[in-house]
Design an enzyme around this catalytic site. Structure first.
Site, PDB file in Angstrom:
ATOM      1  N   ARG A  15      -3.140  13.898   8.570  1.00  0.00           N
ATOM      2  CA  ARG A  15      -2.387  13.258   9.637  1.00  0.00           C
ATOM      3  C   ARG A  15      -1.438  14.265  10.293  1.00  0.00           C
ATOM      4  O   ARG A  15      -1.219  15.359   9.782  1.00  0.00           O
ATOM      5  CB  ARG A  15      -1.597  12.071   9.081  1.00  0.00           C
ATOM      6  CG  ARG A  15      -2.458  10.889   8.666  1.00  0.00           C
ATOM      7  CD  ARG A  15      -1.651   9.825   7.936  1.00  0.00           C
ATOM      8  NE  ARG A  15      -1.223  10.273   6.621  1.00  0.00           N
ATOM      9  CZ  ARG A  15      -0.494   9.546   5.778  1.00  0.00           C
ATOM     10  NH1 ARG A  15      -0.085   8.330   6.147  1.00  0.00           N
ATOM     11  NH2 ARG A  15      -0.162  10.008   4.593  1.00  0.00           N
ATOM     12  N   LYS A  76       4.303  13.329   5.854  1.00  0.00           N
ATOM     13  CA  LYS A  76       4.599  13.260   4.427  1.00  0.00           C
ATOM     14  C   LYS A  76       5.896  13.990   4.095  1.00  0.00           C
ATOM     15  O   LYS A  76       6.427  14.776   4.872  1.00  0.00           O
ATOM     16  CB  LYS A  76       3.451  13.854   3.614  1.00  0.00           C
ATOM     17  CG  LYS A  76       2.206  12.986   3.604  1.00  0.00           C
ATOM     18  CD  LYS A  76       2.486  11.562   3.127  1.00  0.00           C
ATOM     19  CE  LYS A  76       2.876  11.499   1.658  1.00  0.00           C
ATOM     20  NZ  LYS A  76       3.178  10.092   1.247  1.00  0.00           N
ATOM     21  N   TYR A  95       8.267  10.349   6.235  1.00  0.00           N
ATOM     22  CA  TYR A  95       8.314   9.625   4.968  1.00  0.00           C
ATOM     23  C   TYR A  95       8.945  10.535   3.923  1.00  0.00           C
ATOM     24  O   TYR A  95       8.615  11.723   3.846  1.00  0.00           O
ATOM     25  CB  TYR A  95       6.909   9.230   4.512  1.00  0.00           C
ATOM     26  CG  TYR A  95       6.267   8.128   5.317  1.00  0.00           C
ATOM     27  CD1 TYR A  95       6.813   6.848   5.330  1.00  0.00           C
ATOM     28  CD2 TYR A  95       5.111   8.356   6.062  1.00  0.00           C
ATOM     29  CE1 TYR A  95       6.224   5.829   6.069  1.00  0.00           C
ATOM     30  CE2 TYR A  95       4.517   7.344   6.803  1.00  0.00           C
ATOM     31  CZ  TYR A  95       5.082   6.082   6.805  1.00  0.00           C
ATOM     32  OH  TYR A  95       4.497   5.073   7.536  1.00  0.00           O
ATOM     33  N   HIS A  97      10.278   8.909   0.409  1.00  0.00           N
ATOM     34  CA  HIS A  97      10.023   8.319  -0.917  1.00  0.00           C
ATOM     35  C   HIS A  97      10.787   9.084  -1.997  1.00  0.00           C
ATOM     36  O   HIS A  97      10.200   9.602  -2.956  1.00  0.00           O
ATOM     37  CB  HIS A  97       8.520   8.305  -1.218  1.00  0.00           C
ATOM     38  CG  HIS A  97       7.706   7.515  -0.246  1.00  0.00           C
ATOM     39  ND1 HIS A  97       7.792   6.145  -0.133  1.00  0.00           N
ATOM     40  CD2 HIS A  97       6.794   7.901   0.692  1.00  0.00           C
ATOM     41  CE1 HIS A  97       6.967   5.715   0.810  1.00  0.00           C
ATOM     42  NE2 HIS A  97       6.366   6.759   1.331  1.00  0.00           N
ATOM     43  N   GLU A 119      10.376   5.027   5.700  1.00  0.00           N
ATOM     44  CA  GLU A 119      10.142   3.854   4.853  1.00  0.00           C
ATOM     45  C   GLU A 119      11.373   2.983   4.647  1.00  0.00           C
ATOM     46  O   GLU A 119      11.262   1.887   4.073  1.00  0.00           O
ATOM     47  CB  GLU A 119       9.564   4.270   3.496  1.00  0.00           C
ATOM     48  CG  GLU A 119      10.529   4.967   2.553  1.00  0.00           C
ATOM     49  CD  GLU A 119      10.594   6.468   2.745  1.00  0.00           C
ATOM     50  OE1 GLU A 119      11.208   7.146   1.907  1.00  0.00           O
ATOM     51  OE2 GLU A 119      10.024   6.971   3.746  1.00  0.00           O
ATOM     52  N   SER A 135       1.031   0.775   5.324  1.00  0.00           N
ATOM     53  CA  SER A 135       0.771  -0.232   4.297  1.00  0.00           C
ATOM     54  C   SER A 135      -0.478  -1.035   4.631  1.00  0.00           C
ATOM     55  O   SER A 135      -1.256  -1.402   3.743  1.00  0.00           O
ATOM     56  CB  SER A 135       1.978  -1.168   4.164  1.00  0.00           C
ATOM     57  OG  SER A 135       3.110  -0.471   3.711  1.00  0.00           O
ATOM     58  N   ASP A 199       3.105 -13.191  -6.295  1.00  0.00           N
ATOM     59  CA  ASP A 199       4.334 -12.785  -5.642  1.00  0.00           C
ATOM     60  C   ASP A 199       5.477 -13.629  -6.188  1.00  0.00           C
ATOM     61  O   ASP A 199       5.249 -14.728  -6.704  1.00  0.00           O
ATOM     62  CB  ASP A 199       4.219 -12.968  -4.126  1.00  0.00           C
ATOM     63  CG  ASP A 199       5.263 -12.167  -3.359  1.00  0.00           C
ATOM     64  OD1 ASP A 199       4.940 -11.048  -2.911  1.00  0.00           O
ATOM     65  OD2 ASP A 199       6.398 -12.654  -3.201  1.00  0.00           O
ATOM     66  N   LEU A 241       6.768  -3.544  -3.735  1.00  0.00           N
ATOM     67  CA  LEU A 241       7.679  -2.637  -3.050  1.00  0.00           C
ATOM     68  C   LEU A 241       9.100  -3.148  -3.174  1.00  0.00           C
ATOM     69  O   LEU A 241       9.378  -4.309  -2.896  1.00  0.00           O
ATOM     70  CB  LEU A 241       7.317  -2.518  -1.563  1.00  0.00           C
ATOM     71  CG  LEU A 241       8.300  -1.721  -0.700  1.00  0.00           C
ATOM     72  CD1 LEU A 241       8.251  -0.248  -1.074  1.00  0.00           C
ATOM     73  CD2 LEU A 241       8.019  -1.917   0.779  1.00  0.00           C
ATOM     74  N   ALA A 269       1.575   1.611  -5.010  1.00  0.00           N
ATOM     75  CA  ALA A 269       3.012   1.851  -5.130  1.00  0.00           C
ATOM     76  C   ALA A 269       3.332   3.218  -5.717  1.00  0.00           C
ATOM     77  O   ALA A 269       4.492   3.504  -6.011  1.00  0.00           O
ATOM     78  CB  ALA A 269       3.648   0.756  -5.987  1.00  0.00           C
ATOM     79  N   ILE A 270       2.337   4.077  -5.864  1.00  0.00           N
ATOM     80  CA  ILE A 270       2.548   5.356  -6.537  1.00  0.00           C
ATOM     81  C   ILE A 270       3.553   6.237  -5.800  1.00  0.00           C
ATOM     82  O   ILE A 270       4.253   7.047  -6.413  1.00  0.00           O
ATOM     83  CB  ILE A 270       1.191   6.092  -6.739  1.00  0.00           C
ATOM     84  CG1 ILE A 270       1.339   7.262  -7.717  1.00  0.00           C
ATOM     85  CG2 ILE A 270       0.602   6.529  -5.408  1.00  0.00           C
ATOM     86  CD1 ILE A 270       1.702   6.849  -9.123  1.00  0.00           C
ATOM     87  N   ASP A 271       3.674   6.088  -4.473  1.00  0.00           N
ATOM     88  CA  ASP A 271       4.686   6.842  -3.729  1.00  0.00           C
ATOM     89  C   ASP A 271       6.093   6.562  -4.235  1.00  0.00           C
ATOM     90  O   ASP A 271       6.982   7.406  -4.118  1.00  0.00           O
ATOM     91  CB  ASP A 271       4.621   6.494  -2.233  1.00  0.00           C
ATOM     92  CG  ASP A 271       3.740   7.450  -1.448  1.00  0.00           C
ATOM     93  OD1 ASP A 271       3.550   8.588  -1.906  1.00  0.00           O
ATOM     94  OD2 ASP A 271       3.239   7.058  -0.383  1.00  0.00           O
ATOM     95  N   VAL A 299      -3.767   7.819  -5.677  1.00  0.00           N
ATOM     96  CA  VAL A 299      -3.561   8.813  -4.627  1.00  0.00           C
ATOM     97  C   VAL A 299      -2.300   8.452  -3.846  1.00  0.00           C
ATOM     98  O   VAL A 299      -2.159   7.329  -3.350  1.00  0.00           O
ATOM     99  CB  VAL A 299      -4.777   8.888  -3.691  1.00  0.00           C
ATOM    100  CG1 VAL A 299      -4.503   9.825  -2.519  1.00  0.00           C
ATOM    101  CG2 VAL A 299      -6.001   9.360  -4.474  1.00  0.00           C
ATOM    102  N   ALA A 300      -1.402   9.430  -3.720  1.00  0.00           N
ATOM    103  CA  ALA A 300      -0.099   9.162  -3.121  1.00  0.00           C
ATOM    104  C   ALA A 300      -0.122   9.152  -1.596  1.00  0.00           C
ATOM    105  O   ALA A 300       0.868   8.746  -0.986  1.00  0.00           O
ATOM    106  CB  ALA A 300       0.925  10.182  -3.620  1.00  0.00           C
ATOM    107  N   MET A 302      -2.890   7.771   0.449  1.00  0.00           N
ATOM    108  CA  MET A 302      -4.173   7.135   0.720  1.00  0.00           C
ATOM    109  C   MET A 302      -4.554   7.157   2.196  1.00  0.00           C
ATOM    110  O   MET A 302      -5.689   7.486   2.552  1.00  0.00           O
ATOM    111  CB  MET A 302      -4.175   5.693   0.191  1.00  0.00           C
ATOM    112  CG  MET A 302      -4.196   5.585  -1.311  1.00  0.00           C
ATOM    113  SD  MET A 302      -4.105   3.873  -1.894  1.00  0.00           S
ATOM    114  CE  MET A 302      -5.642   3.206  -1.260  1.00  0.00           C
TER     115      MET A 302
END
Length: 376
Positions: A15, A76, A95, A97, A119, A135, A199, A241, A269-271, A299-300, A302
């Site tokens: 990106r 990123k 981003y 994180h 974020e 997301s 949820d 999140l 949610a790995i980020d 994968v952080a 995706m």
């Protein structure tokens, strides 16, 4: 303002912070200058000529972008070599994180940069408008990659999510009914899977029920219902999140021992540190690993796998904020927009995001006025 757009250097990240169309808006209609590192848009099919035609100045190195730019616009979180190039007085918009990443936090604090995180920017409804596009992408991808990981050659149990006539479909459990979870459920239902979403908000569960109808099963999230839904799932998608904070660990190592070998866990949610106890970040080069007989996909970045779609969707959301920061200057822009102010995570060596401070045990400064240090 002089805006810099470097080429992303995270593994398999294609990106780019600004498309040629975004550059054109900034240059032709708002009178700013934009520096773009050569090759920055190659991953989305845009070459240097496209950026030049849009009015950008294409430069040969990231060093020049970082050295000259007043504001750096990325996708990123900055990698260590990029953090080393940042300086006090410069604005970083990307981003971040930070909560699960103390090394990045320390590096950015030491740099003195003013860092605004996509974020944690909010809107009038309390939503996260700059996180939402990615997301949506990540949620839709989660069901796709989960379906692939269930194939025997990928280490999975050999389950087809949609089943076939006479054979039950695969069972998907989605933890979290927000943007990621909703989009994951949409694709999983489209594939014909048996989908359950959990949820903690009864209101959100009612909205999901109204939207999807009886095709989607909804459960209020408690320790018991999470355990039961995970136990019987072929695919578990972690979609929780807590804005700006580390993700809660909803799936424990013990719970994995009760799942069928070859089941798949996709941790979106790995980020933010991941919501499975057994999660650790992976890359597109080596996206999965086996833990206790289960396939983990963590994968952080995706959405980086579909950069054309992701970059356009991201720019649709970020461009108005980029232009506001450039047109007014960051101080005036944040003063005029409390939702953009919520994106401020660091300024001049001070942490301004309470959830990050809490996660890392650090002091922070209230971003309103920067005049009061609060102990976490």
């Amino acid at each position: 303002m002089l805006i810099g757009v470097p080429k992303e250097i995270k593994v398999r990240e294609y990106r780019v912070g600004m498309t040629p169309g975004s550059v054109r808006e900034a240059v032709r209609h708002h009178g700013h200058e934009v520096l773009v590192e050569t090759g920055a848009g190659a991953g989305i099919g845009c070459d240097d000529r496209d950026y030049g035609a849009a009015g950008a100045q294409v430069v040969d190195t990231a060093d020049e972008v970082f050295a000259r730019a007043e504001m750096v616009v990325k996708v990123k979180e900055p990698q260590p070599e990029e953090i080393a190039r940042l300086r006090e007085g410069q604005v970083l918009f990307t981003y971040l994180h930070l909560a699960p990443d103390p090394d990045q936090t320390r590096g950015l604090l030491d740099s003195g940069v003013t860092a605004i995180a996509y974020e944690t920017v909010t809107d009038d409804q309390g939503r996260l408008p700059l996180l939402a596009p990615m997301s949506e992408v990540a949620g839709r991808m989660a069901s796709q990659v989960g379906a692939c990981c269930l194939e025997k050659e990928q280490g999975g149990a050999g389950v087809l999510l949609g089943g076939v006539p006479g054979v039950a479909p695969g069972r998907v459990t989605v933890l979290g009914g927000g943007v990621v979870g909703t989009n994951a459920a949409r694709i999983a239902l489209g594939l014909g899977a048996d989908v359950t979403i959990l949820d903690k908000s009864p209101t959100r569960l009612a909205e999901l029920d109204d939207h999807f109808g009886p095709r989607l099963k909804t459960l209020f999230a408690t320790m018991e219902t999470v355990e039961q839904a995970v136990d019987r799932a072929d695919l578990v998608i972690g979609a929780v999140l807590v804005p700006g904070a580390s993700a809660p660990k909803l799936v424990t190592r013990d719970m994995l021992g009760r799942m069928r070998p070859g089941s798949v866990l996709v941790d979106v949610a790995i980020d933010q540190g991941g919501c499975f106890e057994t999660s650790r970040p992976t890359t597109h080069d080596n996206p999965t690993y086996m833990e206790q007989g289960m396939v983990h996909y963590c994968v952080a970045n995706m959405p980086g796998a579909v950069p054309r779609t992701s970059t356009q969707a991201l720019n649709n959301a970020t461009l108005p904020r980029v232009l506001a920061l450039a047109d007014k200057g960051w101080r005036n822009a944040l003063s005029a927009d409390p939702h953009l102010l919520n994106g401020l995570n660091l300024h001049a060596g001070r942490l301004t995001c309470a959830p990050v401070a809490e996660a890392q045990g650090l002091d922070y400064v209230d971003p309103i006025g920067f005049d009061q240090i609060r102990k976490t």
